[in-house]
Design a protein around this motif. Structure first.
Motif, PDB file in Angstrom:
ATOM      1  N   UNK A   1       0.840  -1.199   0.000  1.00  0.00           N
ATOM      2  CA  UNK A   1       0.000   0.000   0.000  1.00  0.00           C
ATOM      3  C   UNK A   1       0.877   1.251   0.000  1.00  0.00           C
ATOM      4  N   UNK A   2       1.895   1.255   0.835  1.00  0.00           N
ATOM      5  CA  UNK A   2       2.793   2.401   0.953  1.00  0.00           C
ATOM      6  C   UNK A   2       3.477   2.707  -0.380  1.00  0.00           C
ATOM      7  N   UNK A   3       4.066   1.685  -0.997  1.00  0.00           N
ATOM      8  CA  UNK A   3       4.787   1.890  -2.258  1.00  0.00           C
ATOM      9  C   UNK A   3       3.829   2.334  -3.365  1.00  0.00           C
ATOM     10  N   UNK A   4       2.702   1.669  -3.479  1.00  0.00           N
ATOM     11  CA  UNK A   4       1.739   2.032  -4.539  1.00  0.00           C
ATOM     12  C   UNK A   4       1.228   3.457  -4.373  1.00  0.00           C
TER      13      UNK A   4
ATOM     14  N   UNK B   1      10.263  -0.875 -12.275  1.00  0.00           N
ATOM     15  CA  UNK B   1      10.942  -2.168 -12.412  1.00  0.00           C
ATOM     16  C   UNK B   1      12.018  -2.101 -13.490  1.00  0.00           C
ATOM     17  N   UNK B   2      11.749  -1.388 -14.575  1.00  0.00           N
ATOM     18  CA  UNK B   2      12.753  -1.231 -15.637  1.00  0.00           C
ATOM     19  C   UNK B   2      13.959  -0.461 -15.103  1.00  0.00           C
ATOM     20  N   UNK B   3      13.708   0.642 -14.386  1.00  0.00           N
ATOM     21  CA  UNK B   3      14.794   1.449 -13.837  1.00  0.00           C
ATOM     22  C   UNK B   3      15.578   0.687 -12.765  1.00  0.00           C
ATOM     23  N   UNK B   4      14.873  -0.164 -12.023  1.00  0.00           N
ATOM     24  CA  UNK B   4      15.500  -0.925 -10.943  1.00  0.00           C
ATOM     25  C   UNK B   4      16.245  -2.146 -11.469  1.00  0.00           C
TER      26      UNK B   4
ATOM     27  N   UNK C   1       4.906  -9.230  -8.486  1.00  0.00           N
ATOM     28  CA  UNK C   1       4.615 -10.213  -7.428  1.00  0.00           C
ATOM     29  C   UNK C   1       5.086  -9.706  -6.063  1.00  0.00           C
ATOM     30  N   UNK C   2       6.209  -8.997  -6.037  1.00  0.00           N
ATOM     31  CA  UNK C   2       6.690  -8.417  -4.778  1.00  0.00           C
ATOM     32  C   UNK C   2       5.708  -7.362  -4.263  1.00  0.00           C
ATOM     33  N   UNK C   3       5.255  -6.490  -5.164  1.00  0.00           N
ATOM     34  CA  UNK C   3       4.364  -5.414  -4.743  1.00  0.00           C
ATOM     35  C   UNK C   3       2.959  -5.902  -4.425  1.00  0.00           C
ATOM     36  N   UNK C   4       2.570  -7.034  -4.975  1.00  0.00           N
ATOM     37  CA  UNK C   4       1.235  -7.567  -4.663  1.00  0.00           C
ATOM     38  C   UNK C   4       1.274  -8.398  -3.386  1.00  0.00           C
ATOM     39  N   UNK C   5       2.480  -8.733  -2.929  1.00  0.00           N
ATOM     40  CA  UNK C   5       2.608  -9.571  -1.740  1.00  0.00           C
ATOM     41  C   UNK C   5       2.604 -11.058  -2.063  1.00  0.00           C
ATOM     42  N   UNK C   6       2.481 -11.391  -3.359  1.00  0.00           N
ATOM     43  CA  UNK C   6       2.460 -12.794  -3.780  1.00  0.00           C
ATOM     44  C   UNK C   6       3.814 -13.464  -3.536  1.00  0.00           C
TER      45      UNK C   6
ATOM     46  N   UNK D   1      16.218 -10.342   0.276  1.00  0.00           N
ATOM     47  CA  UNK D   1      17.311  -9.484  -0.183  1.00  0.00           C
ATOM     48  C   UNK D   1      16.919  -8.006  -0.092  1.00  0.00           C
ATOM     49  N   UNK D   2      17.513  -7.334   0.865  1.00  0.00           N
ATOM     50  CA  UNK D   2      17.232  -5.910   1.064  1.00  0.00           C
ATOM     51  C   UNK D   2      17.587  -5.105  -0.182  1.00  0.00           C
ATOM     52  N   UNK D   3      18.609  -5.554  -0.926  1.00  0.00           N
ATOM     53  CA  UNK D   3      19.020  -4.830  -2.133  1.00  0.00           C
ATOM     54  C   UNK D   3      17.889  -4.715  -3.156  1.00  0.00           C
ATOM     55  N   UNK D   4      17.039  -5.719  -3.240  1.00  0.00           N
ATOM     56  CA  UNK D   4      15.925  -5.676  -4.193  1.00  0.00           C
ATOM     57  C   UNK D   4      14.973  -4.542  -3.803  1.00  0.00           C
ATOM     58  N   UNK D   5      14.670  -4.434  -2.523  1.00  0.00           N
ATOM     59  CA  UNK D   5      13.787  -3.367  -2.049  1.00  0.00           C
ATOM     60  C   UNK D   5      14.470  -2.007  -2.246  1.00  0.00           C
ATOM     61  N   UNK D   6      15.771  -1.936  -1.990  1.00  0.00           N
ATOM     62  CA  UNK D   6      16.510  -0.688  -2.204  1.00  0.00           C
ATOM     63  C   UNK D   6      16.485  -0.285  -3.680  1.00  0.00           C
TER      64      UNK D   6
END
Length: 153
Positions: free
Chosen positions: A41-44, A58-61, A70-75, A80-85
């Motif tokens: 919810x926060x990210x969206x 996702x393209x920029x990241x 799937x990460x943003x939907x919670x699925x 890996x903290x780096x993915x969130x960063x």
């Protein structure tokens, strides 16, 4: 519903009886970090405020789109903290927004006493360019670059 800070929640808790615990959780679900949807919810909401699409982020990241959704939907979840960063940096989050996103995901915030984290904190403040530029900067300083989703420790 507006997210409440800790002080506001503490004031509410001061007037809350044990029998009202469920009501407290329901009324403050935006603010309670145990909520598994909190990160999503926060990210969206921030992406909407910044007028950015998930696809762009996702393209920029440099994260596979399907995995990012799937990460943003919670699925899916990542350890890996780096993915969130990467997502936060690509989404143009401020350092404060990034720290909050990490916390909501249940990951440790960037810590000023850890050299790599300190450099990342500066990068979030100064925005030296793309994720590739941040990784070049980390490499130049002899620090591990931000890993992508497919690479394990």
């Amino acid at each position: 519903m507006k997210e409440k800070n800790t002080k506001e929640l503490n004031e509410v808790l001061g007037k809350t009886h044990l029998s009202d615990f469920e009501k407290y959780c329901a009324e403050n679900k935006e603010s309670v970090s145990d909520n598994s949807e909190a990160f999503s919810i926060y990210v969206k909401n921030l992406l909407q405020e910044k007028k950015l699409t998930q696809q762009y982020v996702f393209l920029q990241a440099d994260i596979p789109e399907r995995y990012g959704y799937k990460l943003l939907s919670g699925e899916k979840r990542t350890r890996q903290r780096d993915v969130i960063l990467r997502i936060c940096y690509a989404a143009k989050f401020s350092l404060a927004e990034t720290q909050r996103a990490l916390k909501k995901y249940g990951m440790p915030e960037l810590y000023a006493k850890v050299p790599r984290d300190a450099l990342l904190m500066i990068a979030f403040n100064e925005r030296p360019g793309s994720i590739l530029d941040v990784n070049d900067l980390l490499n130049q300083k002899g620090l591990q670059p931000l890993r992508t989703s497919g690479v394990q420790d």
